[in-house]
Design an enzyme around this catalytic site. Structure first.
Site, PDB file in Angstrom:
ATOM      1  CG  ASP A  21       8.085   5.047  -4.177  1.00  0.00           C
ATOM      2  OD1 ASP A  21       7.043   4.553  -4.659  1.00  0.00           O
ATOM      3  OD2 ASP A  21       8.134   6.200  -3.704  1.00  0.00           O
TER       4      ASP A  21
ATOM      5  CG  ASN B  12      -9.772   0.805   0.472  1.00  0.00           C
ATOM      6  OD1 ASN B  12     -10.751   1.082  -0.220  1.00  0.00           O
ATOM      7  ND2 ASN B  12      -8.862   1.711   0.805  1.00  0.00           N
TER       8      ASN B  12
ATOM      9  N   GLY C  17      -0.132   3.425   3.128  1.00  0.00           N
ATOM     10  CA  GLY C  17       0.780   2.494   2.473  1.00  0.00           C
ATOM     11  C   GLY C  17       0.991   2.802   1.002  1.00  0.00           C
TER      12      GLY C  17
ATOM     13  CG  ASP D  56      -4.775   2.642  -1.903  1.00  0.00           C
ATOM     14  OD1 ASP D  56      -4.786   3.089  -3.065  1.00  0.00           O
ATOM     15  OD2 ASP D  56      -5.816   2.355  -1.271  1.00  0.00           O
TER      16      ASP D  56
ATOM     17  CB  THR E  60       3.327  -7.862   3.430  1.00  0.00           C
ATOM     18  OG1 THR E  60       3.867  -6.791   2.652  1.00  0.00           O
ATOM     19  CG2 THR E  60       3.193  -9.111   2.578  1.00  0.00           C
TER      20      THR E  60
ATOM     21  CE1 TYR F 103      -6.719  -3.746   4.663  1.00  0.00           C
ATOM     22  CE2 TYR F 103      -6.706  -4.993   2.629  1.00  0.00           C
ATOM     23  CZ  TYR F 103      -7.227  -3.984   3.407  1.00  0.00           C
ATOM     24  OH  TYR F 103      -8.278  -3.221   2.930  1.00  0.00           O
TER      25      TYR F 103
HETATM   26  N1  AR6 Z   1       6.134   1.280  -3.111  1.00  0.00           N
HETATM   27  C1  AR6 Z   1       6.129  -0.060  -2.953  1.00  0.00           C
HETATM   28  N2  AR6 Z   1       5.666  -0.664  -1.839  1.00  0.00           N
HETATM   29  C2  AR6 Z   1       5.198   0.130  -0.848  1.00  0.00           C
HETATM   30  C3  AR6 Z   1       5.167   1.536  -0.936  1.00  0.00           C
HETATM   31  C4  AR6 Z   1       5.660   2.123  -2.125  1.00  0.00           C
HETATM   32  N3  AR6 Z   1       5.671   3.441  -2.327  1.00  0.00           N
HETATM   33  N4  AR6 Z   1       4.643   2.016   0.227  1.00  0.00           N
HETATM   34  C5  AR6 Z   1       4.371   0.952   1.017  1.00  0.00           C
HETATM   35  N5  AR6 Z   1       4.709  -0.180   0.376  1.00  0.00           N
HETATM   36  P1  AR6 Z   1       0.098  -1.694   2.437  1.00  0.00           P
HETATM   37  P2  AR6 Z   1      -1.929  -3.843   2.476  1.00  0.00           P
HETATM   38  C6  AR6 Z   1       4.619  -1.589   0.811  1.00  0.00           C
HETATM   39  O1  AR6 Z   1      -0.143  -1.379   3.868  1.00  0.00           O
HETATM   40  O2  AR6 Z   1      -1.203  -4.509   3.586  1.00  0.00           O
HETATM   41  C7  AR6 Z   1      -4.157   0.843   2.441  1.00  0.00           C
HETATM   42  O3  AR6 Z   1      -4.630   1.782   3.356  1.00  0.00           O
HETATM   43  C8  AR6 Z   1       4.503  -1.859   2.286  1.00  0.00           C
HETATM   44  O4  AR6 Z   1       5.774  -1.741   2.918  1.00  0.00           O
HETATM   45  O5  AR6 Z   1       0.251  -0.592   1.478  1.00  0.00           O
HETATM   46  O6  AR6 Z   1      -2.378  -4.655   1.310  1.00  0.00           O
HETATM   47  C9  AR6 Z   1      -5.257   0.358   1.491  1.00  0.00           C
HETATM   48  O7  AR6 Z   1      -6.160   1.393   1.184  1.00  0.00           O
HETATM   49  C10 AR6 Z   1       4.005  -3.299   2.272  1.00  0.00           C
HETATM   50  O8  AR6 Z   1       5.094  -4.201   2.112  1.00  0.00           O
HETATM   51  O9  AR6 Z   1      -1.100  -2.636   1.831  1.00  0.00           O
HETATM   52  C11 AR6 Z   1      -5.896  -0.736   2.288  1.00  0.00           C
HETATM   53  O10 AR6 Z   1      -6.841  -0.213   3.205  1.00  0.00           O
HETATM   54  C12 AR6 Z   1       3.156  -3.363   1.000  1.00  0.00           C
HETATM   55  O11 AR6 Z   1       3.444  -2.168   0.274  1.00  0.00           O
HETATM   56  C13 AR6 Z   1      -4.748  -1.339   3.055  1.00  0.00           C
HETATM   57  O12 AR6 Z   1      -3.759  -0.318   3.154  1.00  0.00           O
HETATM   58  C14 AR6 Z   1       1.674  -3.442   1.258  1.00  0.00           C
HETATM   59  O13 AR6 Z   1       1.372  -2.640   2.384  1.00  0.00           O
HETATM   60  C15 AR6 Z   1      -4.130  -2.489   2.302  1.00  0.00           C
HETATM   61  O14 AR6 Z   1      -3.169  -3.104   3.128  1.00  0.00           O
END
Ligand code: AR6
Length: 187
Positions: free
Chosen positions: A16, A30, A38, A40, A128, A131
């Site tokens: 994490d 975003n 996620g 964020d 990943t 998005y």
């Molecule tokens: N630590 C590390 N990685 C993480 C954590 C964490 N605590 N939690 C999730 N991940 P995502 P995106 C991973 O969806 O695809 C948001 O709503 C997750 O498993 O967080 O770029 C933003 O506001 C995945 O591998 O980001 C945007 O609207 C990675 O982080 C949108 O999501 C990215 O997943 C961005 O989408």
């Protein structure tokens, strides 16, 4: 798994990102910098409202952050010098320049980290999750972008000593471990 390129140690581990130790972490944000789900959501929850307040200031100044670009805020309650917010591409099938935009996310985030003299930077697997960017392609885009950035640095640029990919999911962790193992064989 660790690989040293130029003078930077690049590693990947499962975890994490809010529990990482180092100078600054990158957030997969975003364009409105509104926080979300996620990683964020995890960063804003752990960092508290200060991060959202600073995002609002950036929004009022420049309207947010375009895909591929990066902006920095403080880290609120988190023990980092900064959070770098970058906006990954939304996967649209691969013909909308998604890979180039994703590479820019890594390069612009590293440039911003260098601008604040960060010695260590942690990245999540941008794009990943929500998005929908395919994980194997995202892994190779991320590692190639970081490797190219690091190998072009001159001594006087200052080096990030450490770049860590913090993979939340098993499959991403496996992809990075394997790719770094292969990279290690070729350096
Ligand atoms: N630590 C590390 N990685 C993480 C954590 C964490 N605590 N939690 C999730 N991940 P995502 P995106 C991973 O969806 O695809 C948001 O709503 C997750 O498993 O967080 O770029 C933003 O506001 C995945 O591998 O980001 C945007 O609207 C990675 O982080 C949108 O999501 C990215 O997943 C961005 O989408």
């Amino acid at each position: 798994m660790k690989v040293t390129l130029n003078q930077t140690v690049i590693s990947a581990e499962q975890g994490d990102i809010t529990s990482w130790s180092g100078d600054c972490i990158v957030n997969a944000a975003n364009t409105g910098l509104f926080g979300g789900g996620g990683v964020d959501g995890a960063i804003h929850r752990a960092g508290g409202p200060k991060i959202a307040e600073e995002c609002a200031l950036i929004r009022s100044r420049q309207g947010g952050c375009l895909p591929g670009e990066a902006v920095a805020t403080g880290a609120g309650n988190l023990p980092f010098r900064a959070v770098i917010h970058t906006v990954g591409p939304i996967w649209k099938g691969g013909t909308a320049g998604e890979a180039d935009i994703l590479a820019k996310c890594y390069i612009n985030s590293l440039a911003l980290a260098a601008a604040i003299s960060a010695r260590s930077v942690a990245f999540p697997n941008i794009s990943t999750g929500i998005y929908g960017f395919p994980k194997p392609l995202a892994c190779s885009v991320a590692l190639n972008a970081v490797a190219e950035y690091v190998s072009r640095l001159e001594q006087e640029d200052g080096f990030p000593e450490r770049i860590d990919f913090i993979c939340y999911e098993d499959d991403n962790a496996r992809l990075y471990q394997e790719a770094l193992t292969n990279m290690g064989k070729s350096v």
